[in-house]
Design a protein around this motif. Structure first.
Motif, short mmCIF file in Angstrom:
data_model
loop_
_atom_site.label_atom_id
_atom_site.label_comp_id
_atom_site.label_asym_id
_atom_site.label_seq_id
_atom_site.Cartn_x
_atom_site.Cartn_y
_atom_site.Cartn_z
N ASN A 147 0.82 -1.22 0.00
CA ASN A 147 0.00 0.00 0.00
C ASN A 147 0.85 1.26 0.00
N ALA A 148 1.94 1.25 0.75
CA ALA A 148 2.82 2.43 0.81
C ALA A 148 3.48 2.67 -0.55
N ASN A 173 2.83 5.96 -2.82
CA ASN A 173 3.97 6.77 -3.25
C ASN A 173 3.98 6.97 -4.76
N VAL A 174 3.70 5.89 -5.49
CA VAL A 174 3.67 5.97 -6.96
C VAL A 174 2.54 6.90 -7.42
N ALA A 201 -2.63 9.09 -12.28
CA ALA A 201 -2.34 8.38 -11.03
C ALA A 201 -2.97 7.00 -10.99
N GLN A 202 -4.18 6.85 -11.51
CA GLN A 202 -4.84 5.54 -11.49
C GLN A 202 -4.13 4.56 -12.41
N THR A 203 -3.69 5.04 -13.56
CA THR A 203 -2.94 4.18 -14.47
C THR A 203 -1.65 3.72 -13.80
N MET A 263 -0.67 -0.14 -12.93
CA MET A 263 0.57 -0.73 -13.43
C MET A 263 1.41 -1.28 -12.28
N TRP A 264 1.50 -0.52 -11.21
CA TRP A 264 2.31 -0.97 -10.08
C TRP A 264 1.69 -2.17 -9.37
N HIS A 265 0.36 -2.18 -9.25
CA HIS A 265 -0.29 -3.37 -8.66
C HIS A 265 0.06 -4.62 -9.45
N LEU A 266 -0.02 -4.53 -10.77
CA LEU A 266 0.31 -5.67 -11.63
C LEU A 266 1.78 -6.08 -11.44
N MET A 267 2.68 -5.10 -11.43
CA MET A 267 4.10 -5.39 -11.27
C MET A 267 4.38 -5.98 -9.89
N ILE A 268 3.79 -5.39 -8.87
CA ILE A 268 4.01 -5.87 -7.50
C ILE A 268 3.53 -7.31 -7.35
N GLU A 269 2.34 -7.62 -7.87
CA GLU A 269 1.83 -8.99 -7.77
C GLU A 269 2.78 -9.97 -8.45
N SER A 270 3.29 -9.61 -9.61
CA SER A 270 4.24 -10.46 -10.32
C SER A 270 5.52 -10.63 -9.52
#
Length: 104
Positions: free
Chosen positions: A59-60, A64-65, A76-78, A82-89
């Motif tokens: 979440n942090a 931040n992103v 910001a939503q995009t 993108m970061w959620h997808l990258m983080i999950e991977s």
């Protein structure tokens, strides 16, 4: 590394595409560096008793992103998506590395 022109100073689609291709290359290079840092995290976390997924950290990072995206004029939503997808991977990558470490 190619010096980038401001988009308004680009006069043709070929030149614009060349710059976009260079930006893609630069982004992937930076993401590969980020991935190597995550790979190191997978080595350090077990010794500190930490799991691959730490929801407060996820979440942090996303918060931040979002802030960075807003400051830089990127949606910001995009960025968050993108970061959620990258983080999950990357969490899946960490979990796999950490489980292999337990078997060694």
């Amino acid at each position: 590394m190619m010096t980038l022109k401001h988009p308004k100073d680009i006069g043709s689609m070929a030149e614009l595409r060349g710059q976009i291709d260079q930006l893609d290359h630069d982004l992937i290079r930076l993401l590969a560096v980020r991935q190597r840092h995550v790979d190191r995290a997978a080595q350090l976390k077990p010794a500190e008793g930490l799991p691959a997924r730490i929801e407060t950290r996820v979440n942090a990072v996303v918060d931040n992103v979002r802030s960075i995206a807003e400051r830089e004029g990127f949606d910001a939503q995009t960025a968050a998506d993108m970061w959620h997808l990258m983080i999950e991977s990357m969490i899946a990558r960490e979990e796999q590395a950490m489980s292999q470490g337990e078997q060694a």
